[in-house]
Enzyme design. Structure first.
Site, PDB file in Angstrom:
ATOM      1  N   ILE A 155      20.131 -12.709 -13.306  1.00  0.00           N
ATOM      2  CA  ILE A 155      20.849 -12.902 -11.820  1.00  0.00           C
ATOM      3  C   ILE A 155      21.783 -12.142 -11.656  1.00  0.00           C
ATOM      4  CG2 ILE A 155      21.125 -14.512 -10.151  1.00  0.00           C
ATOM      5  CD1 ILE A 155      19.661 -16.467 -11.430  1.00  0.00           C
ATOM      6  N   ARG A 234      25.599 -23.322 -10.866  1.00  0.00           N
ATOM      7  CA  ARG A 234      25.501 -24.643 -10.919  1.00  0.00           C
ATOM      8  C   ARG A 234      26.607 -25.390 -10.240  1.00  0.00           C
ATOM      9  NH1 ARG A 234      20.708 -24.436 -11.493  1.00  0.00           N
ATOM     10  NH2 ARG A 234      19.432 -25.071 -12.978  1.00  0.00           N
ATOM     11  N   ASP A 258      25.060 -22.627  -2.875  1.00  0.00           N
ATOM     12  CA  ASP A 258      23.497 -23.292  -2.825  1.00  0.00           C
ATOM     13  C   ASP A 258      23.453 -24.229  -3.646  1.00  0.00           C
ATOM     14  OD1 ASP A 258      20.821 -22.762  -2.344  1.00  0.00           O
ATOM     15  OD2 ASP A 258      20.511 -22.282  -4.376  1.00  0.00           O
ATOM     16  N   GLU A 263      25.224 -32.975  -6.040  1.00  0.00           N
ATOM     17  CA  GLU A 263      23.990 -32.465  -5.120  1.00  0.00           C
ATOM     18  C   GLU A 263      22.714 -33.460  -5.455  1.00  0.00           C
ATOM     19  OE1 GLU A 263      23.192 -28.395  -6.593  1.00  0.00           O
ATOM     20  OE2 GLU A 263      21.356 -29.099  -7.246  1.00  0.00           O
ATOM     21  N   HIS A 295      20.221 -25.873  -2.477  1.00  0.00           N
ATOM     22  CA  HIS A 295      19.779 -25.431  -3.783  1.00  0.00           C
ATOM     23  C   HIS A 295      18.249 -24.898  -3.516  1.00  0.00           C
ATOM     24  CE1 HIS A 295      20.003 -26.062  -8.590  1.00  0.00           C
ATOM     25  NE2 HIS A 295      19.062 -25.135  -7.859  1.00  0.00           N
ATOM     26  N   ALA A 297      17.811 -21.335  -3.596  1.00  0.00           N
ATOM     27  CA  ALA A 297      17.990 -19.917  -4.083  1.00  0.00           C
ATOM     28  C   ALA A 297      16.504 -19.480  -4.791  1.00  0.00           C
ATOM     29  CB  ALA A 297      18.883 -19.580  -4.796  1.00  0.00           C
TER      30      ALA A 297
HETATM   31  P1  NAD Z   1      21.168 -16.029 -18.013  1.00  0.00           P
HETATM   32  O1  NAD Z   1      21.079 -16.959 -19.068  1.00  0.00           O
HETATM   33  O2  NAD Z   1      20.364 -14.967 -17.747  1.00  0.00           O
HETATM   34  O3  NAD Z   1      22.758 -15.269 -17.701  1.00  0.00           O
HETATM   35  C1  NAD Z   1      23.901 -16.368 -17.770  1.00  0.00           C
HETATM   36  C2  NAD Z   1      25.114 -15.181 -18.038  1.00  0.00           C
HETATM   37  O4  NAD Z   1      26.202 -16.092 -18.150  1.00  0.00           O
HETATM   38  C3  NAD Z   1      24.743 -14.680 -19.417  1.00  0.00           C
HETATM   39  O5  NAD Z   1      24.808 -13.309 -19.414  1.00  0.00           O
HETATM   40  C4  NAD Z   1      25.987 -15.384 -20.266  1.00  0.00           C
HETATM   41  O6  NAD Z   1      26.527 -14.538 -21.355  1.00  0.00           O
HETATM   42  C5  NAD Z   1      27.007 -15.689 -19.085  1.00  0.00           C
HETATM   43  N1  NAD Z   1      27.910 -16.535 -19.429  1.00  0.00           N
HETATM   44  C6  NAD Z   1      27.927 -17.477 -20.390  1.00  0.00           C
HETATM   45  N2  NAD Z   1      29.162 -18.263 -20.296  1.00  0.00           N
HETATM   46  C7  NAD Z   1      29.966 -17.452 -19.321  1.00  0.00           C
HETATM   47  C8  NAD Z   1      31.264 -17.555 -18.914  1.00  0.00           C
HETATM   48  N3  NAD Z   1      32.076 -18.570 -19.652  1.00  0.00           N
HETATM   49  N4  NAD Z   1      31.607 -16.730 -18.279  1.00  0.00           N
HETATM   50  C9  NAD Z   1      31.009 -15.829 -17.459  1.00  0.00           C
HETATM   51  N5  NAD Z   1      29.718 -15.813 -17.839  1.00  0.00           N
HETATM   52  C10 NAD Z   1      29.235 -16.547 -18.631  1.00  0.00           C
HETATM   53  O7  NAD Z   1      20.959 -17.034 -16.686  1.00  0.00           O
HETATM   54  P2  NAD Z   1      20.261 -16.494 -15.193  1.00  0.00           P
HETATM   55  O8  NAD Z   1      19.079 -16.554 -15.432  1.00  0.00           O
HETATM   56  O9  NAD Z   1      21.161 -15.060 -14.674  1.00  0.00           O
HETATM   57  O10 NAD Z   1      20.875 -17.669 -14.249  1.00  0.00           O
HETATM   58  C11 NAD Z   1      21.979 -17.945 -14.081  1.00  0.00           C
HETATM   59  C12 NAD Z   1      22.337 -19.304 -13.561  1.00  0.00           C
HETATM   60  O11 NAD Z   1      22.007 -19.525 -12.392  1.00  0.00           O
HETATM   61  C13 NAD Z   1      21.621 -20.443 -14.379  1.00  0.00           C
HETATM   62  O12 NAD Z   1      22.239 -20.967 -15.538  1.00  0.00           O
HETATM   63  C14 NAD Z   1      21.355 -21.410 -13.521  1.00  0.00           C
HETATM   64  O13 NAD Z   1      22.443 -22.363 -13.461  1.00  0.00           O
HETATM   65  C15 NAD Z   1      21.667 -20.864 -12.008  1.00  0.00           C
HETATM   66  N6  NAD Z   1      20.327 -20.778 -11.467  1.00  0.00           N
HETATM   67  C16 NAD Z   1      20.500 -21.030 -10.196  1.00  0.00           C
HETATM   68  C17 NAD Z   1      19.163 -21.337  -9.336  1.00  0.00           C
HETATM   69  C18 NAD Z   1      19.141 -21.754  -8.074  1.00  0.00           C
HETATM   70  O14 NAD Z   1      18.080 -21.739  -7.241  1.00  0.00           O
HETATM   71  N7  NAD Z   1      20.481 -21.818  -7.214  1.00  0.00           N
HETATM   72  C19 NAD Z   1      18.034 -20.748  -9.762  1.00  0.00           C
HETATM   73  C20 NAD Z   1      17.880 -20.119 -11.285  1.00  0.00           C
HETATM   74  C21 NAD Z   1      19.140 -20.277 -11.990  1.00  0.00           C
END
Ligand code: NAD
Length: 337
Positions: A155, A234, A258, A263, A295, A297
């Site tokens: 993302i 999150r 979001d 929540e 939530h 997104a």
């Molecule tokens: P992903 O696993 O592809 O990417 C997460 C990234 O965060 C990785 O590159 C990881 O190295 C990095 N990371 C880990 N620890 C970290 C830290 N301490 N500081 C900075 N970066 C760090 O995940 P994604 O698919 O890109 O999703 C990201 C987050 O978005 C998910 O974990 C989920 O919680 C959230 N999400 C939200 C929604 C929504 O509807 N709002 C939907 C999907 C995912």
């Protein structure tokens, strides 16, 4: 397999039933959230299919194991709500949907940034009431501004790509930098430097022990005064109390959320006929420069279709081989922390 689908809405049913036409599993749709009080409803199921606010703490996991559940097929990418050690102890496999539509979340993030910046949420209401005054609606050009992306996984990378399209300078912080980001001109810096330099900070890291309250009072103190903070990852990545203080003293210029720490008791339900009991959340709603979505997104046709097909794929693979396609393990969780 017999599958108990918790926290299911009509849209979950539509997409999962369509995906299950080939899978042939017996899906039971339960509107209730999974908790210690409702866990008995999983009786007879070999698979439980939960969503992000279901309780999968050690007590619930133990009870599920006692009922004969062998697979938790999460309908989410995030798995911070699951006690992975408990699942492993009880021989329950955990599978997730690692990527459904990162575009959905990235695009929603940018929608929050644009709406907050140009005050579209306020303009919409004003115009409907015949108020065409512009006071209070002043925004800034995103062109040439600095955006800080925290977490450049699927993302975060897409958000970075969209923001480079606005000619923003994009800084990033991630313990595991991505070459794809570097290739598009994103510069990795330490988190304090990102916070100090960014006009917009957007969070895309998972919730782990290391990222819990990553944005606390100290981090906010490092931010550019009046910067925008956006969180679609999150809720607990942000310390809500500290953020409210930051909004009150102007440290934070605007806030887009979001997700919210607490929540689980609010989102995904129509509570419009009730009083909000959560005073912190109610306080957030009083700020004109705070925009909250519940939530949503992930909520696109493409994402729901992909969540359903990957979930059914996990269940079918588990039924035929004993292994789900996208398993999550406790050691993976430790590594991510
Ligand atoms: P992903 O696993 O592809 O990417 C997460 C990234 O965060 C990785 O590159 C990881 O190295 C990095 N990371 C880990 N620890 C970290 C830290 N301490 N500081 C900075 N970066 C760090 O995940 P994604 O698919 O890109 O999703 C990201 C987050 O978005 C998910 O974990 C989920 O919680 C959230 N999400 C939200 C929604 C929504 O509807 N709002 C939907 C999907 C995912």
């Amino acid at each position: 397999m017999n599958v108990a689908v918790f926290s299911s809405k009509p849209y979950d049913r539509r997409f999962l039933e369509a995906a299950n036409r080939e899978g042939g599993h017996r899906l039971t749709f339960l509107e209730t959230r999974l908790s210690r009080e409702t866990v008995a409803l999983a009786s007879g199921a070999e698979v439980v299919c939960p969503f992000v606010n279901d309780d999968l703490g050690p007590a619930v996991v133990e009870e599920l194991a006692g009922l004969g559940v062998r697979l938790l097929a999460l309908r989410s990418a995030g798995f911070n709500h699951v006690d992975l050690d408990a699942a492993e102890r009880h021989g329950i496999t955990v599978a997730r949907v690692p990527a459904y539509s990162p575009h959905a979340v990235a695009e929603h993030t940018v929608a929050l940034i644009l709406t907050l910046n140009r005050k579209i949420h306020r303009a919409y209401n004003r115009v409907r009431e015949g108020n065409f005054a512009l006071d209070g609606l002043l925004g800034f050009d995103l062109y040439g501004k600095t955006a800080g992306v925290v977490g450049t996984g699927l993302i975060g990378q897409l958000v970075a790509r969209i923001l480079t399209g606005f000619s923003c300078t994009v800084l990033a912080y991630d313990p595991m930098p991505a070459q794809a980001c570097r290739d598009m001109g994103v510069r990795y810096v330490a988190l304090p430097d990102l916070l100090a330099a960014s006009d917009v900070v957007t969070l895309h890291c998972p919730l782990t022990p290391a990222t819990h309250h990553l944005i606390d009072g100290e981090a906010l103190g490092r931010m550019k005064k009046g910067a925008m903070l956006v969180n679609t990852s999150r809720g607990a990545v942000i310390d809500t109390k500290a953020v409210i203080r930051g909004l009150k003293d102007g440290t934070i210029g605007s806030l887009g959320l979001d997700v919210y720490e607490e929540e689980a008791d609010l989102f995904f339900e129509d509570l419009s006929g009730q009083y909000i009991q959560d005073d912190l959340f109610a306080r957030l709603l009083t700020f004109p420069n705070v925009l909250i979505t519940g939530h949503q997104a992930f909520f696109t046709e493409e994402a729901l279709g992909a969540i359903a097909s990957t979930t059914i794929g996990n269940i079918t693979a588990f039924a035929t081989t004993g292994r789900a396609v996208h398993e999550v393990r406790a050691e993976q969780h430790t590594r991510r922390a």
